[in-house]
Design a protein around this motif. Sequence first.
Motif, mmCIF file in Angstrom:
data_model
loop_
_atom_site.group_PDB
_atom_site.id
_atom_site.type_symbol
_atom_site.label_atom_id
_atom_site.label_comp_id
_atom_site.label_asym_id
_atom_site.label_seq_id
_atom_site.Cartn_x
_atom_site.Cartn_y
_atom_site.Cartn_z
ATOM 1 N N ARG A 24 -4.251 39.499 -36.120
ATOM 2 C CA ARG A 24 -3.799 39.100 -34.775
ATOM 3 C C ARG A 24 -2.744 40.077 -34.262
ATOM 4 O O ARG A 24 -2.790 40.512 -33.119
ATOM 5 N N LYS A 25 -1.792 40.420 -35.132
ATOM 6 C CA LYS A 25 -0.736 41.347 -34.721
ATOM 7 C C LYS A 25 -1.317 42.723 -34.405
ATOM 8 O O LYS A 25 -0.955 43.339 -33.405
ATOM 9 N N LYS A 26 -2.203 43.195 -35.234
ATOM 10 C CA LYS A 26 -2.814 44.514 -35.036
ATOM 11 C C LYS A 26 -3.581 44.569 -33.712
ATOM 12 O O LYS A 26 -3.429 45.515 -32.941
ATOM 13 N N VAL A 27 -4.376 43.543 -33.440
ATOM 14 C CA VAL A 27 -5.152 43.496 -32.194
ATOM 15 C C VAL A 27 -4.221 43.346 -30.992
ATOM 16 O O VAL A 27 -4.389 44.017 -29.968
ATOM 17 N N THR A 28 -3.219 42.488 -31.097
ATOM 18 C CA THR A 28 -2.260 42.286 -30.014
ATOM 19 C C THR A 28 -1.510 43.580 -29.704
ATOM 20 O O THR A 28 -1.356 43.954 -28.532
ATOM 21 N N ASP A 29 -1.059 44.279 -30.729
ATOM 22 C CA ASP A 29 -0.344 45.549 -30.529
ATOM 23 C C ASP A 29 -1.232 46.579 -29.839
ATOM 24 O O ASP A 29 -0.787 47.297 -28.945
ATOM 25 N N LYS A 30 -2.499 46.648 -30.239
ATOM 26 C CA LYS A 30 -3.431 47.608 -29.640
ATOM 27 C C LYS A 30 -3.670 47.262 -28.170
ATOM 28 O O LYS A 30 -3.652 48.152 -27.307
ATOM 29 N N CYS A 31 -3.871 45.998 -27.868
ATOM 30 C CA CYS A 31 -4.072 45.560 -26.484
ATOM 31 C C CYS A 31 -2.835 45.853 -25.641
ATOM 32 O O CYS A 31 -2.950 46.312 -24.500
ATOM 33 N N GLU A 32 -1.668 45.591 -26.201
ATOM 34 C CA GLU A 32 -0.411 45.855 -25.502
ATOM 35 C C GLU A 32 -0.302 47.332 -25.134
ATOM 36 O O GLU A 32 0.069 47.678 -24.007
ATOM 37 N N LYS A 33 -0.662 48.199 -26.053
ATOM 38 C CA LYS A 33 -0.593 49.644 -25.813
ATOM 39 C C LYS A 33 -1.568 50.060 -24.702
ATOM 40 O O LYS A 33 -1.201 50.815 -23.790
ATOM 41 N N ILE A 34 -2.796 49.558 -24.760
ATOM 42 C CA ILE A 34 -3.807 49.904 -23.758
ATOM 43 C C ILE A 34 -3.386 49.424 -22.378
ATOM 44 O O ILE A 34 -3.459 50.161 -21.396
ATOM 45 N N ILE A 35 -2.900 48.192 -22.289
ATOM 46 C CA ILE A 35 -2.491 47.628 -20.999
ATOM 47 C C ILE A 35 -1.277 48.370 -20.448
ATOM 48 O O ILE A 35 -1.228 48.681 -19.261
ATOM 49 N N PHE A 55 -4.381 43.297 -11.367
ATOM 50 C CA PHE A 55 -4.918 43.811 -12.624
ATOM 51 C C PHE A 55 -4.442 42.971 -13.800
ATOM 52 O O PHE A 55 -5.216 42.644 -14.710
ATOM 53 N N LEU A 56 -3.168 42.591 -13.798
ATOM 54 C CA LEU A 56 -2.593 41.794 -14.882
ATOM 55 C C LEU A 56 -2.894 40.301 -14.745
ATOM 56 O O LEU A 56 -2.568 39.522 -15.638
ATOM 57 N N LYS A 57 -3.494 39.942 -13.628
ATOM 58 C CA LYS A 57 -3.847 38.545 -13.327
ATOM 59 C C LYS A 57 -2.613 37.630 -13.322
ATOM 60 O O LYS A 57 -2.617 36.538 -13.891
#
Length: 59
Positions: A24-35, A55-57
């Motif tokens: 969960r942390k790994k996926v959340t961190d990756k999404c945070e970086k992309i956004i 865009f951020l809804k």
Amino acid sequence: MNIRTLYKGVLYKNLSKVEKDYLRKKVTDKCEKIISQEVIRMIEEGKSMEEIKHFLKIN
């Protein structure tokens, strides 16, 4: 549609709590970086606050 999520060949539902938390942390961190990168790009392009919020809804 069924989606099977595997980590090191093990179904997500069969992972330990520690492994689930790690993923969960790994996926959340990756999404945070992309956004964050996308928002920075939008700012550099001169997009309006409304466009960024859309865009951020967050309206």
